[in-house]
Design a protein around this motif. Structure first.
Motif, PDB file in Angstrom:
ATOM      1  N   THR A  66       0.740  -1.211   0.358  1.00  0.00           N
ATOM      2  CA  THR A  66       0.107  -0.030  -0.034  1.00  0.00           C
ATOM      3  C   THR A  66       0.910   1.001   0.053  1.00  0.00           C
ATOM      4  N   HIS A  67       0.056   2.338  -0.341  1.00  0.00           N
ATOM      5  CA  HIS A  67       0.784   3.312  -0.193  1.00  0.00           C
ATOM      6  C   HIS A  67      -0.236   4.804   1.083  1.00  0.00           C
ATOM      7  N   GLN A  68       1.151   5.575   0.894  1.00  0.00           N
ATOM      8  CA  GLN A  68      -0.452   6.532   1.828  1.00  0.00           C
ATOM      9  C   GLN A  68      -0.761   7.541   1.092  1.00  0.00           C
ATOM     10  N   VAL A  69      -2.697   7.782   1.206  1.00  0.00           N
ATOM     11  CA  VAL A  69      -2.741   9.669   0.665  1.00  0.00           C
ATOM     12  C   VAL A  69      -3.657  10.324   1.552  1.00  0.00           C
ATOM     13  N   HIS A  70      -2.487  11.139   1.537  1.00  0.00           N
ATOM     14  CA  HIS A  70      -3.207  11.965   2.134  1.00  0.00           C
ATOM     15  C   HIS A  70      -4.652  12.940   1.674  1.00  0.00           C
ATOM     16  N   LEU A  71      -5.507  12.799   2.778  1.00  0.00           N
ATOM     17  CA  LEU A  71      -6.894  13.179   1.800  1.00  0.00           C
ATOM     18  C   LEU A  71      -7.359  14.132   2.582  1.00  0.00           C
ATOM     19  N   ALA A  72      -6.536  14.928   3.757  1.00  0.00           N
ATOM     20  CA  ALA A  72      -7.645  16.032   4.112  1.00  0.00           C
ATOM     21  C   ALA A  72      -5.693  16.157   5.059  1.00  0.00           C
ATOM     22  N   LYS A  73      -6.728  17.636   5.841  1.00  0.00           N
ATOM     23  CA  LYS A  73      -5.439  17.905   7.178  1.00  0.00           C
ATOM     24  C   LYS A  73      -5.197  16.956   8.193  1.00  0.00           C
ATOM     25  N   GLU A  90      -7.544   6.918   7.961  1.00  0.00           N
ATOM     26  CA  GLU A  90      -7.290   7.352   9.861  1.00  0.00           C
ATOM     27  C   GLU A  90      -7.397   8.795  10.084  1.00  0.00           C
ATOM     28  N   ILE A  91      -7.794   8.890  10.723  1.00  0.00           N
ATOM     29  CA  ILE A  91      -8.558  10.515  11.373  1.00  0.00           C
ATOM     30  C   ILE A  91      -7.861  10.318  12.291  1.00  0.00           C
ATOM     31  N   ASP A  92      -7.896  12.533  12.115  1.00  0.00           N
ATOM     32  CA  ASP A  92      -6.502  12.337  13.970  1.00  0.00           C
ATOM     33  C   ASP A  92      -7.860  13.378  14.382  1.00  0.00           C
ATOM     34  N   VAL A  93      -8.533  12.342  15.658  1.00  0.00           N
ATOM     35  CA  VAL A  93      -9.333  13.687  16.080  1.00  0.00           C
ATOM     36  C   VAL A  93      -9.474  13.945  17.536  1.00  0.00           C
ATOM     37  N   ASP A  94      -7.779  13.811  17.793  1.00  0.00           N
ATOM     38  CA  ASP A  94      -8.116  15.208  18.770  1.00  0.00           C
ATOM     39  C   ASP A  94      -7.954  16.770  17.655  1.00  0.00           C
ATOM     40  N   SER A  95      -7.158  16.614  16.424  1.00  0.00           N
ATOM     41  CA  SER A  95      -7.400  17.511  15.915  1.00  0.00           C
ATOM     42  C   SER A  95      -8.648  18.379  15.802  1.00  0.00           C
ATOM     43  N   LEU A  96      -9.514  17.199  15.134  1.00  0.00           N
ATOM     44  CA  LEU A  96     -11.140  17.868  15.099  1.00  0.00           C
ATOM     45  C   LEU A  96     -12.006  18.195  16.093  1.00  0.00           C
ATOM     46  N   ASN A  97     -11.614  17.898  17.355  1.00  0.00           N
ATOM     47  CA  ASN A  97     -12.138  18.393  18.962  1.00  0.00           C
ATOM     48  C   ASN A  97     -13.347  17.534  18.728  1.00  0.00           C
ATOM     49  N   ASP A 109     -16.191  11.975   4.257  1.00  0.00           N
ATOM     50  CA  ASP A 109     -15.450  13.281   3.375  1.00  0.00           C
ATOM     51  C   ASP A 109     -14.559  12.536   3.200  1.00  0.00           C
ATOM     52  N   ALA A 110     -13.697  11.694   4.137  1.00  0.00           N
ATOM     53  CA  ALA A 110     -12.715  11.370   3.882  1.00  0.00           C
ATOM     54  C   ALA A 110     -11.565  10.470   2.897  1.00  0.00           C
ATOM     55  N   ILE A 111     -12.957   9.315   2.459  1.00  0.00           N
ATOM     56  CA  ILE A 111     -13.454   8.192   1.569  1.00  0.00           C
ATOM     57  C   ILE A 111     -13.813   9.680   0.263  1.00  0.00           C
ATOM     58  N   SER A 112     -14.646  10.473   0.744  1.00  0.00           N
ATOM     59  CA  SER A 112     -14.756  11.574  -1.326  1.00  0.00           C
ATOM     60  C   SER A 112     -14.125  12.053  -1.382  1.00  0.00           C
ATOM     61  N   LEU A 114     -10.823  10.225  -1.303  1.00  0.00           N
ATOM     62  CA  LEU A 114      -9.720   9.693  -2.389  1.00  0.00           C
ATOM     63  C   LEU A 114     -10.125   9.255  -3.289  1.00  0.00           C
ATOM     64  N   ALA A 115     -11.526   9.821  -3.494  1.00  0.00           N
ATOM     65  CA  ALA A 115     -12.679   9.258  -5.199  1.00  0.00           C
ATOM     66  C   ALA A 115     -12.120  10.501  -5.974  1.00  0.00           C
ATOM     67  N   GLU A 116     -11.703  12.141  -4.930  1.00  0.00           N
ATOM     68  CA  GLU A 116     -11.369  13.069  -6.323  1.00  0.00           C
ATOM     69  C   GLU A 116     -10.074  13.124  -6.029  1.00  0.00           C
ATOM     70  N   ILE A 117      -8.867  12.767  -5.297  1.00  0.00           N
ATOM     71  CA  ILE A 117      -7.841  12.649  -5.732  1.00  0.00           C
ATOM     72  C   ILE A 117      -6.862  11.158  -6.679  1.00  0.00           C
ATOM     73  N   LYS A 118      -7.879  10.268  -6.406  1.00  0.00           N
ATOM     74  CA  LYS A 118      -7.582   8.746  -7.195  1.00  0.00           C
ATOM     75  C   LYS A 118      -8.808   8.730  -7.328  1.00  0.00           C
ATOM     76  N   HIS A 119      -8.689   9.314  -9.366  1.00  0.00           N
ATOM     77  CA  HIS A 119      -9.923   8.942  -9.986  1.00  0.00           C
ATOM     78  C   HIS A 119     -10.523   7.099 -10.602  1.00  0.00           C
ATOM     79  N   LYS A 120      -8.793   6.933 -10.520  1.00  0.00           N
ATOM     80  CA  LYS A 120      -9.284   5.951 -11.377  1.00  0.00           C
ATOM     81  C   LYS A 120      -9.443   4.188 -10.967  1.00  0.00           C
TER      82      LYS A 120
END
Length: 154
Positions: A66-73, A90-97, A109-112, A114-120
């Motif tokens: 696998t490789h990591q894809v940064h989806l959002a901050k 993985e969701i950083d729950v502390d940063s999101l309060n 939102d994270a999966i959405s 991913l679809a925008e970043i990696k269309h194939k």
């Protein structure tokens, strides 16, 4: 994270539905179904106390690098290099309060993203989103056991 954590069995037949795809070439209609290798057969949710991240992990019939894809901050996905399957989110729950954020929406939102970043491989991302949605009750119970403070956001 606990490698011994309980996995939730996914009813793969639920996702092996034909869907119709129209092609522009001669208006040929092609019926395509998901490969059994692209449908997660297990899922689990955990809280990783060392990184303060909520982790949703998927298991498939076969593994791959696998490789990591940064989806959002505050979100990262591990995606199969060849297949585009989602192996984890993985969701950083502390940063999101976490008390103010609905975690299920953050995962969607994270999966959405991913679809925008990696269309194939949008179909694979859609399968991951559906599995999380369909098994959210069980996943959220697992998360509440790991981290009681998350229970307020679930």
């Amino acid at each position: 994270m606990n490698p011994e954590a309980e996995w939730i069995e996914v009813d793969e037949d639920r996702y092996d539905k034909d869907y119709e795809e129209r092609r522009d070439v001669r208006s040929v209609v092609i019926h395509v179904s998901a490969s059994p290798y692209d449908i997660p057969h297990q899922v689990k949710g955990e809280f990783a106390p060392d990184s303060h991240r909520l982790v949703i992990t998927f298991r498939y019939l076969a593994d791959e690098p696998t490789h990591q894809v940064h989806l959002a901050k505050h979100a990262i996905a591990a995606v199969g290099k060849k297949s585009g399957r989602v192996y984890s989110i993985e969701i950083d729950v502390d940063s999101l309060n976490v008390e103010e954020v609905k975690l299920k929406l953050q995962i969607d939102d994270a999966i959405s993203n991913l679809a925008e970043i990696k269309h194939k491989r949008e179909r694979n991302y859609d399968l991951a989103r559906k599995v999380v949605g369909d098994y959210w009750s069980s996943i959220s119970q697992m998360l509440a056991k790991d981290q009681p403070k998350l229970h307020a956001a679930i």
